[in-house]
Write a protein that holds these residues in place. Structure first.
Motif, PDB file in Angstrom:
ATOM      1  N   SER A 219      -4.306   8.580  -8.751  1.00  0.00           N
ATOM      2  CA  SER A 219      -4.359   7.462  -9.688  1.00  0.00           C
ATOM      3  C   SER A 219      -3.296   7.636 -10.760  1.00  0.00           C
ATOM      4  O   SER A 219      -2.959   8.761 -11.149  1.00  0.00           O
ATOM      5  CB  SER A 219      -5.749   7.390 -10.344  1.00  0.00           C
TER       6      SER A 219
ATOM      7  N   THR B  20      -8.117  11.558  -3.882  1.00  0.00           N
ATOM      8  CA  THR B  20      -7.610  10.277  -4.375  1.00  0.00           C
ATOM      9  C   THR B  20      -6.429  10.547  -5.305  1.00  0.00           C
ATOM     10  O   THR B  20      -6.186  11.687  -5.709  1.00  0.00           O
ATOM     11  CB  THR B  20      -8.695   9.501  -5.140  1.00  0.00           C
TER      12      THR B  20
ATOM     13  N   ILE C 238      -2.666   1.928 -10.560  1.00  0.00           N
ATOM     14  CA  ILE C 238      -3.097   1.859  -9.166  1.00  0.00           C
ATOM     15  C   ILE C 238      -3.844   3.141  -8.824  1.00  0.00           C
ATOM     16  O   ILE C 238      -3.432   4.236  -9.241  1.00  0.00           O
ATOM     17  CB  ILE C 238      -1.898   1.663  -8.227  1.00  0.00           C
ATOM     18  N   THR C 239      -4.926   3.013  -8.090  1.00  0.00           N
ATOM     19  CA  THR C 239      -5.674   4.153  -7.566  1.00  0.00           C
ATOM     20  C   THR C 239      -5.706   4.039  -6.044  1.00  0.00           C
ATOM     21  O   THR C 239      -6.019   2.971  -5.511  1.00  0.00           O
ATOM     22  CB  THR C 239      -7.106   4.188  -8.117  1.00  0.00           C
ATOM     23  N   VAL C 240      -5.371   5.122  -5.366  1.00  0.00           N
ATOM     24  CA  VAL C 240      -5.309   5.129  -3.905  1.00  0.00           C
ATOM     25  C   VAL C 240      -6.397   6.047  -3.364  1.00  0.00           C
ATOM     26  O   VAL C 240      -6.511   7.209  -3.781  1.00  0.00           O
ATOM     27  CB  VAL C 240      -3.936   5.597  -3.402  1.00  0.00           C
ATOM     28  N   GLU C 241      -7.214   5.504  -2.454  1.00  0.00           N
ATOM     29  CA  GLU C 241      -8.255   6.256  -1.769  1.00  0.00           C
ATOM     30  C   GLU C 241      -7.991   6.177  -0.268  1.00  0.00           C
ATOM     31  O   GLU C 241      -7.202   5.343   0.182  1.00  0.00           O
ATOM     32  CB  GLU C 241      -9.635   5.645  -2.067  1.00  0.00           C
TER      33      GLU C 241
ATOM     34  N   TYR D 200      -1.057   6.716   2.441  1.00  0.00           N
ATOM     35  CA  TYR D 200      -2.022   7.754   2.076  1.00  0.00           C
ATOM     36  C   TYR D 200      -1.581   9.123   2.576  1.00  0.00           C
ATOM     37  O   TYR D 200      -1.998  10.150   2.026  1.00  0.00           O
ATOM     38  CB  TYR D 200      -3.414   7.409   2.619  1.00  0.00           C
TER      39      TYR D 200
ATOM     40  N   TRP E 127       7.543   0.843  -6.750  1.00  0.00           N
ATOM     41  CA  TRP E 127       6.714  -0.227  -6.184  1.00  0.00           C
ATOM     42  C   TRP E 127       7.545  -1.507  -6.222  1.00  0.00           C
ATOM     43  O   TRP E 127       8.075  -1.874  -7.265  1.00  0.00           O
ATOM     44  CB  TRP E 127       5.447  -0.349  -7.014  1.00  0.00           C
TER      45      TRP E 127
ATOM     46  N   ARG F 227      -8.332   2.588   1.184  1.00  0.00           N
ATOM     47  CA  ARG F 227      -8.479   1.546   0.163  1.00  0.00           C
ATOM     48  C   ARG F 227      -7.498   1.805  -0.975  1.00  0.00           C
ATOM     49  O   ARG F 227      -7.106   2.944  -1.229  1.00  0.00           O
ATOM     50  CB  ARG F 227      -9.902   1.502  -0.402  1.00  0.00           C
ATOM     51  N   GLN F 228      -7.134   0.732  -1.652  1.00  0.00           N
ATOM     52  CA  GLN F 228      -6.253   0.839  -2.806  1.00  0.00           C
ATOM     53  C   GLN F 228      -6.714  -0.140  -3.864  1.00  0.00           C
ATOM     54  O   GLN F 228      -7.015  -1.291  -3.569  1.00  0.00           O
ATOM     55  CB  GLN F 228      -4.806   0.564  -2.394  1.00  0.00           C
TER      56      GLN F 228
ATOM     57  N   ARG G 115       0.833  -1.203   0.000  1.00  0.00           N
ATOM     58  CA  ARG G 115       0.000   0.000   0.000  1.00  0.00           C
ATOM     59  C   ARG G 115       0.866   1.252   0.000  1.00  0.00           C
ATOM     60  O   ARG G 115       1.763   1.401   0.829  1.00  0.00           O
ATOM     61  CB  ARG G 115      -0.931   0.022   1.207  1.00  0.00           C
ATOM     62  N   LEU G 116       0.573   2.152  -0.927  1.00  0.00           N
ATOM     63  CA  LEU G 116       1.236   3.439  -0.933  1.00  0.00           C
ATOM     64  C   LEU G 116       0.692   4.253   0.240  1.00  0.00           C
ATOM     65  O   LEU G 116      -0.522   4.348   0.420  1.00  0.00           O
ATOM     66  CB  LEU G 116       0.972   4.173  -2.249  1.00  0.00           C
TER      67      LEU G 116
END
Length: 373
Positions: free
Chosen positions: A228, A226, A353-356, A191, A207, A359-360, A188-189
């Motif tokens: 992305s 977010t 990859i999309t980071v919220e 946040y 990564w 959540r990822q 996980r990146l």
């Protein structure tokens, strides 16, 4: 003996500097100035790192440092004297740095958060281009942070170097226009990096998955908090210290605790698969908790999920089988992803990859085709 200017000139002739400021910065801020008196080379016979002391063997030190490749500047988190096992800090190779800084797309007046100061070279390059006041770099190792500050001072530069956990960013210095990470995230990146940036900010981070080779991820932060973006090229960087794990010892422990429950035939050529980023990126993103260690030149795979499941996969002549144990059938899961990749032919750099918050997601070709990591 070569020097930085000669190395940079040769790389420039190869087209390694699409953004001219990077070349000029490297000429003004030579990498060799950030190499400590003791660097480390790999011993081919043992795979261990051997100290190269500038005072004892200046020629060997020059040979280790004055080349375009990475230079290991610390092993075993600074606890080794003459022989070490794990590289824990380095001076990145010129091409990788040029690639990272080009993808970062920084301009004078913008503010950058750097994760992983290390010896301090990339922080210095950014400070030379953007101004000291616009660069904040975070290093978890106190000795490395102190060494970087000392070298910056000697060269007349003064970016802010903080000692702390880079995964937490630098909240007291936010907001930033860019994040430049030189330590890889494994799953996980963080946040915090997104929280501490403005909308439109660019985040460039390596990564390093548990399965296969690593890649450079370029994210853009959206107005909704977010971020992305796609994987853009192959890279290999040391992991964030808080995300490192010893997959080899974990595999042995779980294999001993969970007996094998059968075997299946293997028809894939494992060595070829491991060298193909299209396959390894697919598995790493579809099964992000699966770790891989290769043996026998890549013909033997040891898989482990960080829990109670494992698989030993061997496609050497006369073997061709996978043995599995634990509640999951890891090889069956990996095999299914390999078949999916083979059928759909998604390129390794069509993944993103999309980071919220909390959540990822990973996705193939476009963000709408996503699955949770």
């Amino acid at each position: 003996m070569r020097d930085d200017a000669e190395i940079v000139g040769a790389l420039d002739a190869e087209g390694a500097f699409p953004d001219p400021w990077v070349r000029e910065a490297m000429l003004a801020v030579p990498r060799a100035a950030f190499a400590p008196d003791v660097v480390w080379r790999t011993d081919p016979a043992t795979g261990r790192y051997i100290a190269v002391d500038r005072l004892l063997d200046p020629h060997a030190w020059d040979e280790a440092v004055l080349r375009p490749d990475p230079v290991v500047t610390q092993v075993d988190d600074g606890t080794a004297d003459t022989v070490g096992k794990v590289a824990s800090s380095s001076l990145s190779d010129y091409r990788a740095v040029a690639s990272f800084l080009t993808e970062l797309d920084v301009h004078p007046g913008q503010r950058v958060l750097e994760i992983g100061t290390g010896p301090g070279w990339t922080a210095a390059l950014l400070a030379w281009h953007l101004g000291d006041e616009n660069v904040v770099s975070v290093e978890i190792d106190p000795a490395l942070a102190a060494g970087a500050r000392a070298t910056h001072t000697r060269l007349g530069l003064a970016p802010t170097v903080l000692c702390g956990d880079g995964a937490l960013g630098a909240p007291d210095h936010a907001p930033f226009d860019h994040v430049h990470a030189t330590a890889a995230f494994t799953h996980r990146l963080p946040y915090a990096w997104i929280e501490q940036t403005r909308p439109g900010a660019v985040i460039v981070a390596p990564w390093s998955p548990g399965f296969g080779a690593g890649a450079l991820l370029r994210l853009v932060v959206a107005d909704d908090g977010t971020a992305s973006g796609k994987l853009v090229r192959s890279v290999a960087f040391m992991e964030l210290r808080g995300q490192r794990d010893d997959g080899a010892s974990g595999f042995e422990a779980v294999r001993e605790a969970e007996p094998a429950t059968g075997e299946v035939e293997v028809e894939w050529v494992l060595e070829s698969l491991y060298a193909d980023g299209n396959f390894t990126h697919a598995v790493a993103l579809r099964l992000p908790d699966v770790r891989l260690e290769t043996l026998g030149g890549g013909a033997v795979w040891r898989l482990w999920d960080g829990g109670r499941s494992w698989a030993l996969v061997d496609d050497r002549p006369g073997v061709g089988k996978a043995v599995q144990g634990g509640p999951r059938r890891l090889w069956d899961e990996v095999d299914a992803v390999l078949q999916w990749q083979d059928e759909h032919r998604v390129h390794g750099y069509d993944f993103g990859i999309t980071v919220e918050p909390g959540r990822q997601w990973a996705w193939a070709q476009r963000p709408e085709r996503r699955w949770e990591m």
